[in-house]
Enzyme design. Structure first.
Site, short mmCIF file in Angstrom:
data_model
loop_
_atom_site.label_atom_id
_atom_site.label_comp_id
_atom_site.label_asym_id
_atom_site.label_seq_id
_atom_site.Cartn_x
_atom_site.Cartn_y
_atom_site.Cartn_z
CE LYS A 1 -3.76 1.92 2.92
NZ LYS A 1 -4.63 1.60 4.08
CB SER B 1 -7.91 3.72 3.38
OG SER B 1 -7.03 3.01 4.22
CB SER C 1 -8.07 0.53 5.98
OG SER C 1 -8.71 1.76 5.98
N1 GLN Z 1 -12.78 4.05 7.14
C1 GLN Z 1 -12.06 4.23 8.34
C2 GLN Z 1 -11.54 5.64 8.42
O1 GLN Z 1 -11.72 6.35 7.50
C3 GLN Z 1 -10.94 3.24 8.47
C4 GLN Z 1 -9.75 3.62 7.69
C5 GLN Z 1 -8.56 2.77 8.01
O2 GLN Z 1 -8.68 1.70 8.60
N2 GLN Z 1 -7.38 3.29 7.65
O3 GLN Z 1 -10.95 6.02 9.37
#
Ligand code: GLN
Length: 486
Positions: free
Chosen positions: A80, A155, A179
């Protein structure tokens, strides 16, 4: 020449000369090229991956004296875009890090390279990991291969699509509040968030440090277990990395006791088709001889009497993570990393213009929210309260796991939505995280498993299992025994 589903079948083929690392890399490069339009990769290191494959192939053909093949020998991996790899650009999907090249590699990256994995490229993601749809990226959105009009989740959306399209064997992602698990669920692949501290965060671009964790996506749980084993363990560069060496705990008793929350299946907002997949999964576990235990969340002390952790899960998560983010992201000042506004003439302007131009809207929103909840007048009302709620959520979750091996939940309330569908309503987007943030608030390992598809639109639906501390391998072994029929 196809690819291999599992690292063991790949390595058997490599060691018996049926395939080569070069052929594997070529295969994945073709897949990446074929699926370019989905925008999963933001950079592909083709030449470098091929050169490394050649080195590994030469080693296999080598004479006495060449080191034996590493544990991940020949595995083609994506990382990532928030995981550092020395000498390679890393931007966390943000304009503010445009062109920034990392000076060192994340501990996880060093460990997989030391075991002979091949890194093929970096994958698209929401800016600094903030989002649930991979639409908050400076590189543009990622599209779901099951339906390109839909989001892949976020994400780690690029990581999920890279695995979904067979463009790598394993994807390294990161999970702060879902995410890894939520995009895995949306794309029909496996995704593990290890326990907090299981894998060093050294070299992972920080979003919310008391939640962030590197995780893995793959089409087969065996690959995740093998990568976890290599990456896990203490690290001098991260004082929050667990001190104890990683020792896989495999299921030692049958049947398993699996908790589930009947109230969750009643929640409005849960798509009936998702509910049905969870119900079918409960039946499958029962049919396999396991014990299903319905549990109910206790009323929250001090609340109105009716409210439970389910009412405060998402608010607590967003108060705490925005607070941590506002502090973590203060370092992007136009001086130390990445971009600096060319317009700036004074120090003040360097800060304000660089941050105004470099950060996207969602990141700015969270910095504002986080700064607000930490401000002296509101600290007690929001930040301290959210910490107290976090503690209660952790205690209640651990209490369930004292009696049961796992907790079963949906991954998300719905299947992947259409691109743009929730972009104008951040709160609705945040609410989509309701089932993934529990494990994150509690610091526990959790696994997303493909469990069905929506009969109307064919989109993948995942279920989630949360385990106790140290139970990552137990989770993987259990889920493999039920969900994989080879
Ligand atoms: N959707 C969640 C957020 O926006 C989780 C994102 C993540 O795990 N990096 O914080």
């Amino acid at each position: 020449m196809g690819s291999y589903d599992t690292l063991s079948s790949l390595q058997a083929a490599l060691f018996s000369g049926k395939t080569t690392c070069r052929k594997q890399v070529q295969h994945y490069l073709e897949q990446i090229e074929r699926t370019r339009k989905l925008n999963a990769f933001v950079e592909v290191w083709a030449e470098e991956a091929l050169a490394r494959a050649d080195q590994l192939d030469a080693r296999l053909a080598g004479k006495a004296g060449t080191p034996p093949p590493g544990k991940l020998f020949g595995a083609v991996v994506s990382i990532k875009d928030n995981i550092c790899y020395a000498g390679h650009v890393v931007t966390a999907g943000s304009g503010i890090l445009g062109g920034f090249s990392s000076l060192y590699s994340a501990t996880a990256v060093e460990r997989i390279l030391a075991e002979d994995a091949i890194i093929i490229g970096r994958t698209n993601c929401d800016e600094f990991g903030m989002g649930s749809s991979n639409e908050n990226s400076v590189y543009g959105p990622v599209r779901n291969a099951a339906d390109p009009r839909r989001v892949p989740g976020g994400s780690s959306g690029g990581a999920a699509v890279a695995v979904q399209t067979g463009s790598c064997l394993v994807a390294l992602g990161s999970d702060t509040g879902g995410s890894v698990r939520q995009p895995a669920g949306f794309c029909g692949v496996w995704g593990l968030k290890p326990a907090y501290g299981r894998i060093s965060r050294h070299g992972l671009v920080a979003y919310a440090s008391s939640f962030d964790q590197i995780g893995f996506l793959s089409r087969h749980p065996e690959n995740i277990a093998r990568f976890l084993e290599v990456c896990a363990g203490p690290d001098a560069y991260d004082s929050t990395a667990l001190r104890m060496p990683f020792a896989p705990v495999t299921p030692d008793h049958m049947p398993m006791k699996i908790a589930w929350y009947p109230e969750v299946l009643e929640q409005e907002g849960l798509d009936p088709k998702v509910r049905q997949v969870v119900a079918v999964t409960i039946d499958r576990y029962r049919a396999a001889g396991h014990t299903l235990v319905p549990v109910q969340a206790a009323p929250l002390p001090g609340a109105s009497g009716k409210e439970t952790i389910w009412d405060f899960m998402v608010p607590a998560y967003y108060v705490l993570t925005t607070a941590e983010a506002s502090s973590n992201l203060a370092r992007y000042d136009g001086i130390r990393y990445g971009c600096r506004s060319p317009e700036a003439r004074t120090l003040e302007e360097t800060y304000t213009l660089t941050r105004s131009e470099g950060f996207g809207d969602e990141v700015k929103r969270r910095i504002l929210l986080g700064t607000f909840v930490l401000s002296s007048g509101y600290y007690d009302a929001y930040y301290r309260k959210a910490q107290q709620v976090r503690r209660i959520i952790q205690e209640q979750t651990l209490a369930v796991l004292q009696d049961c091996d796992f907790i079963l939940l949906p991954v998300a309330p719905t299947v992947a939505w259409q691109l743009g569908e929730k972009s104008d309503d951040p709160v609705e987007m945040y609410l989509a995280d309701i089932y993934t943030v529990q494990a994150s608030l509690a610091g526990l390992p959790a696994l997303a498993v493909p469990a069905g598809t929506h009969p109307g639109n064919g989109m993948p639906i995942g279920v989630q299992l949360i385990g106790g501390f140290g139970d990552e391998v137990k989770l993987l072994d259990f889920a493999e025994s039920i969900h994989i029929h080879l």
